[in-house]
Write a protein that holds these residues in place. Structure first.
Motif, PDB file in Angstrom:
ATOM      1  N   TRP A 158       0.840  -1.295   0.081  1.00  0.00           N
ATOM      2  CA  TRP A 158      -0.157   0.100   0.014  1.00  0.00           C
ATOM      3  C   TRP A 158       0.972   1.260  -0.035  1.00  0.00           C
ATOM      4  CZ3 TRP A 158      -1.246   3.028   4.740  1.00  0.00           C
ATOM      5  CH2 TRP A 158      -2.104   4.103   4.359  1.00  0.00           C
ATOM      6  N   ALA A 159       1.515   1.466   1.056  1.00  0.00           N
ATOM      7  CA  ALA A 159       2.202   2.886   1.142  1.00  0.00           C
ATOM      8  C   ALA A 159       3.271   3.083   0.224  1.00  0.00           C
ATOM      9  CB  ALA A 159       2.755   3.104   2.619  1.00  0.00           C
ATOM     10  N   PRO A 160       4.200   2.070   0.019  1.00  0.00           N
ATOM     11  CA  PRO A 160       5.106   2.241  -1.006  1.00  0.00           C
ATOM     12  C   PRO A 160       4.628   2.330  -2.385  1.00  0.00           C
ATOM     13  CG  PRO A 160       5.867   0.142   0.365  1.00  0.00           C
ATOM     14  CD  PRO A 160       4.267   0.816   0.642  1.00  0.00           C
ATOM     15  N   VAL A 161       3.523   1.708  -2.702  1.00  0.00           N
ATOM     16  CA  VAL A 161       3.144   1.743  -4.114  1.00  0.00           C
ATOM     17  C   VAL A 161       2.528   3.400  -4.483  1.00  0.00           C
ATOM     18  CG1 VAL A 161       1.112   1.178  -5.587  1.00  0.00           C
ATOM     19  CG2 VAL A 161       2.273  -0.614  -4.476  1.00  0.00           C
ATOM     20  N   LEU A 162       1.954   3.906  -3.469  1.00  0.00           N
ATOM     21  CA  LEU A 162       1.286   5.433  -3.580  1.00  0.00           C
ATOM     22  C   LEU A 162       2.339   6.268  -3.603  1.00  0.00           C
ATOM     23  CD1 LEU A 162      -1.963   4.920  -1.327  1.00  0.00           C
ATOM     24  CD2 LEU A 162      -1.761   4.969  -4.022  1.00  0.00           C
ATOM     25  N   LEU A 163       3.434   6.053  -2.633  1.00  0.00           N
ATOM     26  CA  LEU A 163       4.374   7.204  -2.561  1.00  0.00           C
ATOM     27  C   LEU A 163       5.521   6.897  -3.988  1.00  0.00           C
ATOM     28  CD1 LEU A 163       5.854   6.419   0.781  1.00  0.00           C
ATOM     29  CD2 LEU A 163       5.283   8.528   0.137  1.00  0.00           C
ATOM     30  N   LEU A 164       5.555   5.736  -4.494  1.00  0.00           N
ATOM     31  CA  LEU A 164       6.289   5.849  -5.710  1.00  0.00           C
ATOM     32  C   LEU A 164       5.410   6.130  -7.066  1.00  0.00           C
ATOM     33  CD1 LEU A 164       8.130   2.155  -4.884  1.00  0.00           C
ATOM     34  CD2 LEU A 164       9.224   4.450  -4.832  1.00  0.00           C
ATOM     35  N   ILE A 165       4.362   6.026  -6.891  1.00  0.00           N
ATOM     36  CA  ILE A 165       3.483   6.757  -8.027  1.00  0.00           C
ATOM     37  C   ILE A 165       3.656   8.075  -7.985  1.00  0.00           C
ATOM     38  CG2 ILE A 165       0.997   7.284  -8.652  1.00  0.00           C
ATOM     39  CD1 ILE A 165       0.185   4.364  -7.849  1.00  0.00           C
ATOM     40  N   GLY A 166       3.415   8.691  -6.843  1.00  0.00           N
ATOM     41  CA  GLY A 166       3.681  10.203  -6.574  1.00  0.00           C
ATOM     42  C   GLY A 166       5.248  10.407  -6.968  1.00  0.00           C
ATOM     43  N   TYR A 167       5.981   9.693  -6.810  1.00  0.00           N
ATOM     44  CA  TYR A 167       7.504  10.152  -7.088  1.00  0.00           C
ATOM     45  C   TYR A 167       7.676  10.191  -8.405  1.00  0.00           C
ATOM     46  CZ  TYR A 167      12.648   9.904  -7.252  1.00  0.00           C
ATOM     47  OH  TYR A 167      13.796  10.287  -7.550  1.00  0.00           O
ATOM     48  N   TYR A 168       7.351   9.245  -9.105  1.00  0.00           N
ATOM     49  CA  TYR A 168       7.643   9.016 -10.652  1.00  0.00           C
ATOM     50  C   TYR A 168       6.761   9.965 -11.474  1.00  0.00           C
ATOM     51  CZ  TYR A 168      10.835   5.224  -9.581  1.00  0.00           C
ATOM     52  OH  TYR A 168      11.790   4.533  -8.756  1.00  0.00           O
ATOM     53  N   ALA A 169       5.655  10.150 -10.892  1.00  0.00           N
ATOM     54  CA  ALA A 169       4.629  11.041 -11.501  1.00  0.00           C
ATOM     55  C   ALA A 169       5.541  12.530 -11.484  1.00  0.00           C
ATOM     56  CB  ALA A 169       3.388  11.193 -11.061  1.00  0.00           C
ATOM     57  N   GLY A 170       6.274  12.900 -10.349  1.00  0.00           N
ATOM     58  CA  GLY A 170       6.881  14.140 -10.221  1.00  0.00           C
ATOM     59  C   GLY A 170       8.053  14.186 -11.051  1.00  0.00           C
ATOM     60  N   GLY A 171       8.613  13.022 -11.586  1.00  0.00           N
ATOM     61  CA  GLY A 171       9.760  12.906 -12.455  1.00  0.00           C
ATOM     62  C   GLY A 171       9.169  13.459 -13.754  1.00  0.00           C
ATOM     63  N   PHE A 172       8.021  13.370 -14.324  1.00  0.00           N
ATOM     64  CA  PHE A 172       7.505  13.744 -15.441  1.00  0.00           C
ATOM     65  C   PHE A 172       7.161  15.298 -15.306  1.00  0.00           C
ATOM     66  CE2 PHE A 172       6.412   9.272 -15.945  1.00  0.00           C
ATOM     67  CZ  PHE A 172       7.117   8.967 -17.101  1.00  0.00           C
ATOM     68  N   LEU A 173       6.617  15.649 -14.078  1.00  0.00           N
ATOM     69  CA  LEU A 173       6.174  16.986 -14.013  1.00  0.00           C
ATOM     70  C   LEU A 173       7.569  18.080 -13.966  1.00  0.00           C
ATOM     71  CD1 LEU A 173       3.787  16.479 -10.972  1.00  0.00           C
ATOM     72  CD2 LEU A 173       3.295  17.088 -13.500  1.00  0.00           C
ATOM     73  N   GLU A 174       8.720  17.407 -13.593  1.00  0.00           N
ATOM     74  CA  GLU A 174       9.857  18.264 -13.581  1.00  0.00           C
ATOM     75  C   GLU A 174      10.358  18.599 -14.984  1.00  0.00           C
ATOM     76  OE1 GLU A 174      12.641  16.345 -11.042  1.00  0.00           O
ATOM     77  OE2 GLU A 174      12.554  18.079  -9.592  1.00  0.00           O
ATOM     78  N   ARG A 175      10.010  18.113 -16.043  1.00  0.00           N
ATOM     79  CA  ARG A 175      10.115  18.416 -17.266  1.00  0.00           C
ATOM     80  C   ARG A 175       9.611  19.833 -17.596  1.00  0.00           C
ATOM     81  NH1 ARG A 175       9.152  12.530 -20.371  1.00  0.00           N
ATOM     82  NH2 ARG A 175      10.443  11.389 -19.018  1.00  0.00           N
ATOM     83  N   VAL A 176       8.759  20.180 -16.954  1.00  0.00           N
ATOM     84  CA  VAL A 176       8.232  21.590 -17.117  1.00  0.00           C
ATOM     85  C   VAL A 176       8.457  22.564 -16.073  1.00  0.00           C
ATOM     86  CG1 VAL A 176       6.028  22.953 -17.617  1.00  0.00           C
ATOM     87  CG2 VAL A 176       6.339  20.386 -18.438  1.00  0.00           C
ATOM     88  N   PRO A 177       9.310  23.320 -16.381  1.00  0.00           N
ATOM     89  CA  PRO A 177      10.029  24.126 -15.067  1.00  0.00           C
ATOM     90  C   PRO A 177       8.941  24.674 -14.090  1.00  0.00           C
ATOM     91  CG  PRO A 177      11.128  24.704 -17.080  1.00  0.00           C
ATOM     92  CD  PRO A 177      10.146  23.578 -17.419  1.00  0.00           C
ATOM     93  N   TRP A 178       7.759  25.173 -14.663  1.00  0.00           N
ATOM     94  CA  TRP A 178       6.968  25.850 -13.815  1.00  0.00           C
ATOM     95  C   TRP A 178       5.615  25.049 -13.102  1.00  0.00           C
ATOM     96  CZ3 TRP A 178       1.663  25.638 -15.103  1.00  0.00           C
ATOM     97  CH2 TRP A 178       1.604  25.469 -16.441  1.00  0.00           C
ATOM     98  N   LEU A 179       5.600  23.791 -13.719  1.00  0.00           N
ATOM     99  CA  LEU A 179       4.600  23.026 -13.319  1.00  0.00           C
ATOM    100  C   LEU A 179       4.699  22.210 -12.128  1.00  0.00           C
ATOM    101  CD1 LEU A 179       1.915  21.776 -14.393  1.00  0.00           C
ATOM    102  CD2 LEU A 179       3.232  20.110 -15.488  1.00  0.00           C
TER     103      LEU A 179
END
Length: 225
Positions: A158-179
């Protein structure tokens, strides 16, 4: 006009220590105490993962936090079980309660009676059941070893899955500087608002008249149905 990354530096730099404190506290409370019913646990874990993605040591931190969150969930489950066990076979419900009502307690009792081990695993992914399940399991005297194995496996997935979903989604968001900072601010504001609303609902729930819920009677009724 694009949002400047620097505008949100204080918020982003507040982690990972703040993230650790919030995640471990929320996860433990959600798994141990009735107040956890009213906390936004799933969205909090995803938000924490996204925040971690904005830090240079984010990958190390998010994996370490995953282990910490698992420990907090497992510990919370044990505390919830003991609380239920010490109530004997009676739990306190709330008349016309939103969550802590006889209907919901009956549903959880029914799930445990019919599915046992599997019910504890599935409960991890249903917010209100996640909090009520340990107490009902303890009050119903579910085999402690069986409960511990099931709740531990549930915590691991449970906890690791949701944390890692957020983390790797954040990796995509970082491609847009302001996003990235904009999304973090929106999620944190939503988390704070959700927690505040949840605490208000908790106070309203606790103010409702109390009534006994007999777990043993519920189990008998479930067996006869």
């Amino acid at each position: 006009m694009p949002l400047a990354v620097g505008t949100f530096d204080p918020l982003i730099s507040a982690g990972p220590a703040l993230v650790w404190a919030v995640v471990l506290t929320f996860v433990f409370l959600e798994c141990a105490l009735i107040v956890g019913l009213f906390l936004p646990g799933d969205s909090m874990l995803i938000t924490a993962g996204i925040v971690m993605a904005s830090h240079a040591t984010g990958e190390t931190q998010v994996w370490a936090l995953s282990i910490g969150a698992m420990v907090a969930a497992i510990s919370g489950n044990q505390v919830g079980y003991v609380i239920g066990q010490r109530t004997g076979h009676r739990l306190v419900a709330r008349k016309n309660g939103r969550y802590i009502n006889t209907a919901n307690l009956q549903r959880v009792s029914g799930l445990l009676e019919r599915h046992g081990f599997l019910a504890v695993l599935v409960a991890r992914w249903i917010p209100w059941v996640r909090t009520l399940c340990p107490m009902v399991a303890g009050a119903a005297h579910m085999d402690h070893r069986k409960y511990t194995v099931a709740s531990t496996i549930g915590a691991i997935i449970w906890a690791p899955v949701l944390l890692l979903i957020g983390y790797y989604a954040g990796g995509f968001l970082e491609r847009v500087p302001w996003l990235m900072p904009a999304v973090i601010v929106a999620l944190v504001i939503g988390l704070i608002a959700g927690t505040a609303i949840g605490m208000r609902h908790y106070r309203q729930e606790m103010a409702r008249p109390a009534e006994d819920f007999d777990v043993d009677a519920a189990v008998v009724a479930e067996a006869e149905s």
